[in-house]
Design a protein around this motif. Structure first.
Motif, PDB file in Angstrom:
ATOM      1  N   TYR A 193       8.450  42.637  55.712  1.00 39.84           N
ATOM      2  CA  TYR A 193       9.589  43.615  55.733  1.00 39.84           C
ATOM      3  C   TYR A 193      10.261  43.874  57.114  1.00 39.84           C
ATOM      4  N   ILE A 194      11.628  43.778  57.412  1.00 40.19           N
ATOM      5  CA  ILE A 194      11.883  44.044  58.631  1.00 40.19           C
ATOM      6  C   ILE A 194      12.860  45.248  58.496  1.00 40.19           C
TER       7      ILE A 194
ATOM      8  N   GLN B 150      15.622  43.345  55.801  1.00 36.70           N
ATOM      9  CA  GLN B 150      15.428  41.908  55.255  1.00 36.70           C
ATOM     10  C   GLN B 150      13.904  42.128  54.732  1.00 36.70           C
ATOM     11  N   ARG B 151      13.613  41.296  53.659  1.00 36.87           N
ATOM     12  CA  ARG B 151      12.438  40.921  53.156  1.00 36.87           C
ATOM     13  C   ARG B 151      12.203  39.228  53.096  1.00 36.87           C
ATOM     14  N   ARG B 152      11.180  39.031  53.608  1.00 40.69           N
ATOM     15  CA  ARG B 152      10.780  37.383  53.554  1.00 40.69           C
ATOM     16  C   ARG B 152       9.622  37.252  52.777  1.00 40.69           C
ATOM     17  N   HIS B 153       9.951  36.421  51.811  1.00 39.64           N
ATOM     18  CA  HIS B 153       9.053  36.318  50.519  1.00 39.64           C
ATOM     19  C   HIS B 153       8.401  34.942  50.895  1.00 39.64           C
ATOM     20  N   ARG B 154       7.115  34.878  51.475  1.00 39.56           N
ATOM     21  CA  ARG B 154       6.645  33.864  52.137  1.00 39.56           C
ATOM     22  C   ARG B 154       5.724  33.129  50.947  1.00 39.56           C
ATOM     23  N   ILE B 155       5.704  31.761  50.726  1.00 40.46           N
ATOM     24  CA  ILE B 155       5.210  30.875  49.717  1.00 40.46           C
ATOM     25  C   ILE B 155       4.618  30.034  50.329  1.00 40.46           C
TER      26      ILE B 155
ATOM     27  N   MET C 188       7.436  27.734  53.198  1.00 41.28           N
ATOM     28  CA  MET C 188       8.680  28.462  53.336  1.00 41.28           C
ATOM     29  C   MET C 188       8.667  29.816  52.892  1.00 41.28           C
ATOM     30  N   TYR C 189       9.944  30.625  53.125  1.00 46.12           N
ATOM     31  CA  TYR C 189      10.102  31.609  52.729  1.00 46.12           C
ATOM     32  C   TYR C 189      11.528  31.998  52.274  1.00 46.12           C
ATOM     33  N   GLU C 190      11.574  32.796  51.245  1.00 43.78           N
ATOM     34  CA  GLU C 190      12.743  33.256  50.568  1.00 43.78           C
ATOM     35  C   GLU C 190      13.314  34.556  51.290  1.00 43.78           C
ATOM     36  N   LEU C 191      14.754  34.369  51.896  1.00 43.82           N
ATOM     37  CA  LEU C 191      15.163  35.320  52.754  1.00 43.82           C
ATOM     38  C   LEU C 191      16.103  36.176  51.992  1.00 43.82           C
ATOM     39  N   TYR C 192      15.766  37.452  51.812  1.00 44.53           N
ATOM     40  CA  TYR C 192      16.545  38.348  51.212  1.00 44.53           C
ATOM     41  C   TYR C 192      17.026  39.678  52.175  1.00 44.53           C
ATOM     42  N   GLU C 193      18.307  40.177  51.989  1.00 41.71           N
ATOM     43  CA  GLU C 193      18.868  41.160  53.008  1.00 41.71           C
ATOM     44  C   GLU C 193      19.173  42.393  52.007  1.00 41.71           C
ATOM     45  N   TYR C 194      19.385  43.653  52.650  1.00 49.24           N
ATOM     46  CA  TYR C 194      19.759  44.893  51.920  1.00 49.24           C
ATOM     47  C   TYR C 194      21.152  45.160  52.750  1.00 49.24           C
ATOM     48  N   ASP C 195      21.894  45.953  51.504  1.00 46.96           N
ATOM     49  CA  ASP C 195      23.120  46.495  52.038  1.00 46.96           C
ATOM     50  C   ASP C 195      22.981  48.008  52.486  1.00 46.96           C
ATOM     51  N   ALA C 196      23.869  48.639  52.727  1.00 51.25           N
ATOM     52  CA  ALA C 196      23.791  50.106  53.285  1.00 51.25           C
ATOM     53  C   ALA C 196      22.963  50.842  52.094  1.00 51.25           C
ATOM     54  N   GLN C 197      23.225  50.554  50.853  1.00 49.19           N
ATOM     55  CA  GLN C 197      22.779  51.542  49.967  1.00 49.19           C
ATOM     56  C   GLN C 197      21.473  50.983  49.421  1.00 49.19           C
TER      57      GLN C 197
ATOM     58  N   SER D 277      19.578  41.321  48.160  1.00 52.03           N
ATOM     59  CA  SER D 277      20.557  40.076  47.822  1.00 52.03           C
ATOM     60  C   SER D 277      19.774  38.820  48.325  1.00 52.03           C
ATOM     61  N   TYR D 278      19.684  37.809  47.473  1.00 52.55           N
ATOM     62  CA  TYR D 278      19.234  36.688  48.127  1.00 52.55           C
ATOM     63  C   TYR D 278      20.206  35.954  49.002  1.00 52.55           C
ATOM     64  N   VAL D 279      19.528  35.411  50.217  1.00 50.95           N
ATOM     65  CA  VAL D 279      20.254  34.784  51.218  1.00 50.95           C
ATOM     66  C   VAL D 279      20.156  33.315  51.099  1.00 50.95           C
ATOM     67  N   LYS D 280      18.856  32.779  51.438  1.00 49.93           N
ATOM     68  CA  LYS D 280      18.470  31.546  51.503  1.00 49.93           C
ATOM     69  C   LYS D 280      17.191  31.250  51.728  1.00 49.93           C
ATOM     70  N   ASP D 281      16.837  30.027  51.240  1.00 48.56           N
ATOM     71  CA  ASP D 281      15.103  29.627  51.683  1.00 48.56           C
ATOM     72  C   ASP D 281      15.187  28.881  53.195  1.00 48.56           C
ATOM     73  N   VAL D 282      13.927  29.234  53.862  1.00 49.10           N
ATOM     74  CA  VAL D 282      13.811  29.086  55.330  1.00 49.10           C
ATOM     75  C   VAL D 282      12.343  28.345  55.337  1.00 49.10           C
ATOM     76  N   SER D 283      12.382  27.201  55.841  1.00 52.01           N
ATOM     77  CA  SER D 283      11.294  26.425  56.360  1.00 52.01           C
ATOM     78  C   SER D 283      10.408  27.022  57.369  1.00 52.01           C
ATOM     79  N   LEU D 284       9.134  27.049  57.022  1.00 57.21           N
ATOM     80  CA  LEU D 284       8.440  27.598  58.179  1.00 57.21           C
ATOM     81  C   LEU D 284       7.889  26.588  59.194  1.00 57.21           C
ATOM     82  N   PRO D 285       7.659  26.808  60.484  1.00 52.75           N
ATOM     83  CA  PRO D 285       7.278  25.527  61.483  1.00 52.75           C
ATOM     84  C   PRO D 285       5.987  25.533  60.995  1.00 52.75           C
TER      85      PRO D 285
END
Length: 407
Positions: free
Chosen positions: A359-360, A372-377, A382-391, A395-403
């Motif tokens: 969590y960020i 943000q939340r990065r769900h690492r698999i 990779m991890y699934e990137l989620y973002e949070y709005d002001a409330q 919401s899901y944003v994208k998949d990100v590959s880990l180095p």
């Protein structure tokens, strides 16, 4: 002057200054009935006495016959070490046991009574036995100073603790611990013990890793010292603040019994000495230029880990105060991301499946906001990137590959 170096005789471990003196891992002894040696003291010399020990106890032999023995109430573990040394300088070897918990116990041999007598329990030594790296221990004696020095060496640390024989006891006098770093040379922490036998940091040195020459020396510096129920904010010998912490004795007990082996680095890049490095860490959580404090106690809110108490440094009062905003996350270890001025923590509740969440958070109007939340698999790298709005909606944003190698 007589100077002797005696090597360890049983494979093994090490100390913690400042935690509870009620150490359950302390080795007590029971003296069994033994058959006395038939030779008299007039017929033998100190050289005829030979000390032997194993995980269960020790025996003094005279020409192969018992002249006193002792039995440990609890057999020593594989990482606890027994040293032979004449710590009271009477010509007869004594027993110094390095426990797997930053502590040591000592017994001297009374050749007239033919028995072993305690000469110190829960004595401080520089660091604990590293189960992964191992550690060598030697004991050096100096009869001209009535001094006994326990030297510990591993591949990443060196430590020495100096004791003095006085009033029929071993009394700690000073301690020096070296920590090796990749970026700089070794840091050396030099301590003395006060009248209450608590460590006082007198100097921190940075040495040239190649030549051993002194690069930097700091004295009268601010640091923390751990007791059985508090964390003390110190400057040299001056106590600036004592922070009472519930749950600290239990945490100390875990460290003393070898149950908790984690290690941390303080915020300025210097490795923190033990046991301090096991009981707290320093991070500038509000990015104001001064380190704040995270203290680890016994249990977390879900019972699976640590409970972390956060304290903010108040520049106006020059003291640390409980931090209500950060203590909302007391079940987690918070870390700072200096470049982006963010705070992060990890949730490993689903780690059995090779998955975890990072969590960020960022500061906004004096409160931490989740961004943000990065769900690492792990199995997918990779991890699934989620973002949070002001409330606070996710919401899901994208998949990100880990180095490679970053997981």
């Amino acid at each position: 002057m007589r100077s002797e170096k005696l090597l360890l005789v049983l494979a093994g471990g090490l100390l913690l200054a400042g935690c509870s003196d009620n150490n359950d891992s302390s080795v007590s002894v029971t003296e069994p009935a033994t058959e006395a040696a038939t030779t008299t003291a007039a017929e033998v010399s100190a050289e005829d006495y030979k000390l032997s020990a194993d995980k269960n106890g020790a025996t003094m032999l005279v020409n192969g016959k018992s002249a006193g023995s002792m039995k440990f109430d609890t057999p020593l573990g594989e990482s606890e070490q027994v040293l032979f040394a004449d710590v009271n300088f009477d010509g007869y070897e004594d027993i110094f046991v390095c426990l797997d918990c930053f502590r040591a116990d000592c017994w001297v041999y009374d050749h007239e009574a033919e028995k072993f007598v305690s000469a110190g329990e829960n004595l401080p030594i520089a660091f604990a036995f590293d189960k992964n790296r191992g550690c060598s221990v030697t004991c050096e004696t100096d009869s001209s100073e009535n001094a006994v020095t326990v030297v510990q060496i591993s591949d990443s640390n060196e430590g020495s603790t100096v004791f003095r024989w006085q009033e029929d006891k071993l009394v700690p006098i000073s301690m020096s611990i070296s920590y090796y770093t990749f970026d700089d040379g070794p840091f050396v922490y030099n301590y003395e013990f006060d009248d209450e036998l608590r460590k006082v940091l007198t100097e921190r040195q940075l040495l040239n890793g190649r030549t051993g020459e002194l690069k930097k020396s700091e004295k009268d510096i601010e640091y923390f010292r751990v007791t059985d129920s508090s964390v003390e904010y110190m400057k040299g010998t001056e106590l600036l603040q004592s922070i009472e912490v519930s749950g600290l004795p239990e945490m100390c007990g875990k460290i003393l019994s070898g149950e908790y082996q984690a290690s941390y680095t303080i915020n300025n890049g210097c490795p923190a000495p033990v046991p301090e490095s096991l009981l707290f860490s320093e991070y500038d959580f509000d990015f104001d230029g001064h380190s704040d404090l995270a203290i680890y106690t016994d249990t977390s809110r879900d019972g699976s880990g640590l409970n972390v108490l956060y304290y903010r440094y108040d520049t106006a009062s020059g003291s640390y105060t409980p931090w209500e905003e950060l203590n909302r996350f007391s079940g987690y270890q918070l870390f700072t991301i200096e470049d982006t001025k963010e705070i992060t923590y990890f949730d490993y509740s689903s780690s059995e499946n090779g998955e975890s969440d990072q969590y960020i958070l960022v500061w906004s109007d004096g409160s931490l906001k989740l961004t943000q939340r990065r769900h690492r698999i792990k199995k997918k790298g990779m991890y699934e990137l989620y973002e949070y709005d002001a409330q606070g909606n996710e919401s899901y944003v994208k998949d990100v590959s880990l180095p490679t190698g970053s997981y």
